[in-house]
Design a protein around this motif. Structure first.
Motif, mmCIF file in Angstrom:
data_model
loop_
_atom_site.group_PDB
_atom_site.id
_atom_site.type_symbol
_atom_site.label_atom_id
_atom_site.label_comp_id
_atom_site.label_asym_id
_atom_site.label_seq_id
_atom_site.Cartn_x
_atom_site.Cartn_y
_atom_site.Cartn_z
ATOM 1 N N LEU A 1 3.583 4.159 11.088
ATOM 2 C CA LEU A 1 2.261 3.485 11.682
ATOM 3 C C LEU A 1 2.488 1.976 11.210
ATOM 4 N N VAL A 2 2.584 1.639 9.947
ATOM 5 C CA VAL A 2 2.829 0.231 9.729
ATOM 6 C C VAL A 2 3.873 -0.547 10.562
ATOM 7 N N ASN A 3 5.144 0.089 10.375
ATOM 8 C CA ASN A 3 6.394 -0.448 11.003
ATOM 9 C C ASN A 3 6.119 -0.800 12.644
ATOM 10 N N SER A 4 5.383 0.511 13.131
ATOM 11 C CA SER A 4 5.334 0.421 14.502
ATOM 12 C C SER A 4 4.298 -0.616 14.979
ATOM 13 N N LEU A 5 3.257 -1.144 14.024
ATOM 14 C CA LEU A 5 2.131 -2.348 14.422
ATOM 15 C C LEU A 5 3.098 -3.380 14.219
ATOM 16 N N SER A 6 3.958 -3.653 13.082
ATOM 17 C CA SER A 6 4.664 -4.710 13.069
ATOM 18 C C SER A 6 5.642 -5.124 14.352
ATOM 19 N N SER A 7 6.123 -3.809 14.726
ATOM 20 C CA SER A 7 7.103 -3.983 16.067
ATOM 21 C C SER A 7 6.188 -4.341 17.018
ATOM 22 N N PHE A 8 5.130 -3.624 17.266
ATOM 23 C CA PHE A 8 4.310 -4.359 18.547
ATOM 24 C C PHE A 8 3.716 -5.674 18.512
ATOM 25 N N CYS A 9 3.682 -6.098 17.210
ATOM 26 C CA CYS A 9 3.377 -7.631 17.310
ATOM 27 C C CYS A 9 4.481 -8.392 17.470
ATOM 28 N N THR A 10 5.587 -8.097 16.932
ATOM 29 C CA THR A 10 6.848 -8.927 17.310
ATOM 30 C C THR A 10 7.414 -8.921 18.896
ATOM 31 N N GLY B 1 13.279 0.717 19.789
ATOM 32 C CA GLY B 1 13.395 1.541 18.187
ATOM 33 C C GLY B 1 12.004 2.053 17.625
ATOM 34 N N ALA B 2 10.892 1.315 17.877
ATOM 35 C CA ALA B 2 9.541 1.832 17.634
ATOM 36 C C ALA B 2 9.070 3.340 18.413
ATOM 37 N N MET B 3 9.645 3.165 19.596
ATOM 38 C CA MET B 3 9.356 4.477 20.344
ATOM 39 C C MET B 3 9.702 5.763 19.848
ATOM 40 N N VAL B 4 11.049 5.587 19.362
ATOM 41 C CA VAL B 4 12.019 6.740 18.955
ATOM 42 C C VAL B 4 11.449 6.947 17.638
ATOM 43 N N ALA B 5 10.930 6.129 16.758
ATOM 44 C CA ALA B 5 10.533 6.281 15.494
ATOM 45 C C ALA B 5 9.138 7.048 15.602
ATOM 46 N N LEU B 6 8.283 6.594 16.514
ATOM 47 C CA LEU B 6 7.198 7.462 16.686
ATOM 48 C C LEU B 6 7.342 8.855 17.113
ATOM 49 N N SER B 7 8.384 8.978 17.700
ATOM 50 C CA SER B 7 8.534 10.444 18.163
ATOM 51 C C SER B 7 9.123 11.216 17.094
ATOM 52 N N LEU C 1 0.648 -0.988 0.059
ATOM 53 C CA LEU C 1 -0.067 -0.030 -0.070
ATOM 54 C C LEU C 1 0.792 1.246 0.018
ATOM 55 N N LEU C 2 2.035 1.129 0.370
ATOM 56 C CA LEU C 2 2.886 2.140 0.584
ATOM 57 C C LEU C 2 3.901 2.713 -0.371
ATOM 58 N N ARG C 3 3.610 2.073 -1.546
ATOM 59 C CA ARG C 3 4.857 2.155 -2.815
ATOM 60 C C ARG C 3 4.692 3.586 -3.113
ATOM 61 N N GLY C 4 5.841 4.314 -3.276
ATOM 62 C CA GLY C 4 6.106 5.479 -3.672
ATOM 63 C C GLY C 4 5.716 6.553 -2.457
ATOM 64 N N ALA C 5 5.661 6.080 -1.228
ATOM 65 C CA ALA C 5 5.651 6.961 0.023
ATOM 66 C C ALA C 5 7.090 7.344 0.289
ATOM 67 N N ALA C 6 7.004 8.268 1.398
ATOM 68 C CA ALA C 6 8.301 9.051 1.705
ATOM 69 C C ALA C 6 8.763 7.946 2.790
ATOM 70 N N ALA C 7 10.041 8.427 2.926
ATOM 71 C CA ALA C 7 11.015 7.498 3.771
ATOM 72 C C ALA C 7 10.458 7.286 5.164
ATOM 73 N N GLY C 8 10.589 6.277 5.729
ATOM 74 C CA GLY C 8 10.338 6.018 7.030
ATOM 75 C C GLY C 8 11.546 5.802 8.259
ATOM 76 N N ASP C 9 12.586 5.926 7.785
ATOM 77 C CA ASP C 9 13.864 5.860 8.303
ATOM 78 C C ASP C 9 14.320 7.144 8.993
ATOM 79 N N TYR C 10 14.023 7.352 10.200
ATOM 80 C CA TYR C 10 14.322 8.589 11.002
ATOM 81 C C TYR C 10 15.740 9.224 11.031
ATOM 82 N N LEU C 11 16.763 8.080 10.991
ATOM 83 C CA LEU C 11 18.040 8.482 10.686
ATOM 84 C C LEU C 11 18.362 8.792 9.411
ATOM 85 N N GLU C 12 17.871 8.266 8.372
ATOM 86 C CA GLU C 12 18.054 9.040 6.952
ATOM 87 C C GLU C 12 17.398 10.349 6.877
ATOM 88 N N ALA C 13 16.228 10.249 7.273
ATOM 89 C CA ALA C 13 15.588 11.929 7.191
ATOM 90 C C ALA C 13 16.544 12.788 7.880
#
Length: 436
Positions: free
Chosen positions: A108-117, A128-134, A82-94
């Motif tokens: 949100l997708v990455n955070s949900l996946s991290s939550f399940c794991t 990692g997911a907490m810092v990404a959300l912040s 669903l996210l093809r062509g979306a902006a980057a999701g890596d905060y270090l790169e940004a």
């Protein structure tokens, strides 16, 4: 125009930094609350993941990471479609080379996946997911008003500092993390904004739930010269073996990447490694926080510590290598703690009573963190804020400096290393001329 620039610098930037701190703390607390709800639903009672795993039947704690990996992989697979062509999701790169914009849906997708794991016992860090959300919160704030590229990056960096401070209860190390690890440089102009964001996040968490060091080591006396020498030997040994940790994580990624199967099945396979080890040792669940706390206050047999260390490394390599979203920072602290405990017992065999068990564990954490992240200042500040053991400041500082130096001499990549850093090492002459 001049007045507008000064207005942005002296009024809007502090306001945005404080807003990043408050928003980042709330996002971290929300993620933590969801994890507690998931753990309670899994075991019908509270407590850490290791405690929950120890109360479950062996087949249950073996099956949970498999199901969690399958669900987490399915979330990632569907999200990427669903996210093809979306902006980057890596905060270090940004923050390093990007434009400061992060994709909300990707985060949100990455955070949900991290939550399940994480909620199912995967051996990976939840922070990692907490810092990404912040960081995502900081990126959203930059869209409220037009601002230049450096200021957008600075606001997102404030979000990273806020998430780090709220997750680890460590505002000082949050500022150092951004400067020493994310930016790899010291920007004096950004320090007030970073400090304001980190302090605001810490005060928000403290006001809502109370702020205290994550680890509670036993009281440790000031070390004498003989103990300092032992801590230095311990740091040299951990600095020498630290490249093996990142090499193992890289081998895990390569091994799982060559498997001809879909992402959910790969992540379920990684969960099966964790579950198989957790059948015998419940400590394989989670990021290793509970086991580190246990090592700080006890002195178990070296055979048990070595077994837990090797199994935890295998579980973390399988979880991270299978494609799970999350950090390896806290599992890395576990590796340093177990390595410090083993080295301390080895030195005590040569000279009984040379090093206290809790001191060896604490210094091992600092040395291993400094060596793998190539960030000695971060290691010193982090261990002081995580434990509050300020009597160990001198051995921790010596160990961090020695381990980082040994790791640099041995070469290899560092944790959080970006591709730009690799290019700078391959072409040092051109990079130096451009910097001048």
């Amino acid at each position: 125009m001049f007045q507008s620039s000064r207005h942005h610098r002296f009024v809007l930037i502090p306001l945005f930094a404080a807003a990043c701190g408050a928003l980042g703390a709330l996002l971290v607390l929300c993620f933590q609350g969801l994890l507690h709800l998931g753990e309670h639903a899994l075991a019908r009672h509270g407590g850490g993941l290791v405690e929950i795993a120890s109360r479950l039947a062996p087949w249950q704690r073996a099956l949970a990471p498999i199901i969690g990996g399958l669900v987490a992989g399915w979330v990632l697979e569907q999200g990427r479609r669903l996210l093809r062509g979306a902006a980057a999701g890596d905060y270090l790169e940004a923050v390093r080379v990007g434009d400061g914009h992060l994709s909300l849906r990707r985060t949100l997708v990455n955070s949900l996946s991290s939550f399940c794991t994480v909620a199912s016992g995967g051996s990976i860090g939840r922070e990692g997911a907490m810092v990404a959300l912040s960081a995502q919160g900081g990126s959203l704030l930059t869209r409220l008003l037009p601002m230049s590229l450096p200021r957008r990056r600075r606001i997102v960096a404030c979000g990273i500092a806020a998430g780090w401070a709220a997750a680890y209860h460590a505002p000082l190390s949050a500022v150092i993390f951004v400067c020493e690890v994310v930016w790899r440089r010291l920007d004096w102009r950004a320090l007030p904004a970073l400090a304001l964001a980190a302090l605001t996040a810490s005060l928000t968490v403290d006001h809502l739930f109370g702020l205290s060091p994550l680890y509670q080591p036993p009281p440790l006396a000031l070390p004498d010269r003989l103990a300092l020498a032992g801590y230095c030997l311990l740091a040299l040994g951990l600095g020498a073996v630290s490249p093996l940790f990142l090499k193992l994580m890289e081998l895990g990624r390569h091994a799982f990447g060559r498997l001809p199967m879909r992402l959910p099945l790969r992540m379920a396979l990684g969960g099966s490694v964790v579950g198989g080890l957790a059948w015998f040792w419940p400590q394989m669940w989670g990021n290793g926080y509970s086991t580190v706390s246990w090592l700080l206050g006890h002195q178990p047999a070296w055979q048990l510590v070595l077994t837990l260390l090797l199994c935890k490394l295998a579980a973390t390599a399988a979880t991270s290598g299978s494609g799970a979203v999350g950090g390896i920072f806290t599992p890395m602290l576990f590796a340093g703690a177990a390595g410090g405990a083993l080295a301390g017992q080895l030195l005590n065999l040569a000279l009984p009573g040379w090093l206290p068990g809790g001191g060896a564990v604490l210094v091992g954490m600092a040395a291993f963190l400094a060596a793998t992240a190539r960030a000695p200042l971060l290691a010193v500040a982090m261990l002081m804020e995580l434990t509050g053991a300020y009597s160990m400041l001198l051995p921790v500082a010596l160990a961090a400096a020695l381990a980082a130096r040994v790791s640099r001499l041995l070469g290899g990549r560092a944790l959080y290393q970006d591709e730009a850093g690799a290019v700078r090492r391959r072409r040092p002459g051109r990079w130096w001329r451009r910097r001048r």
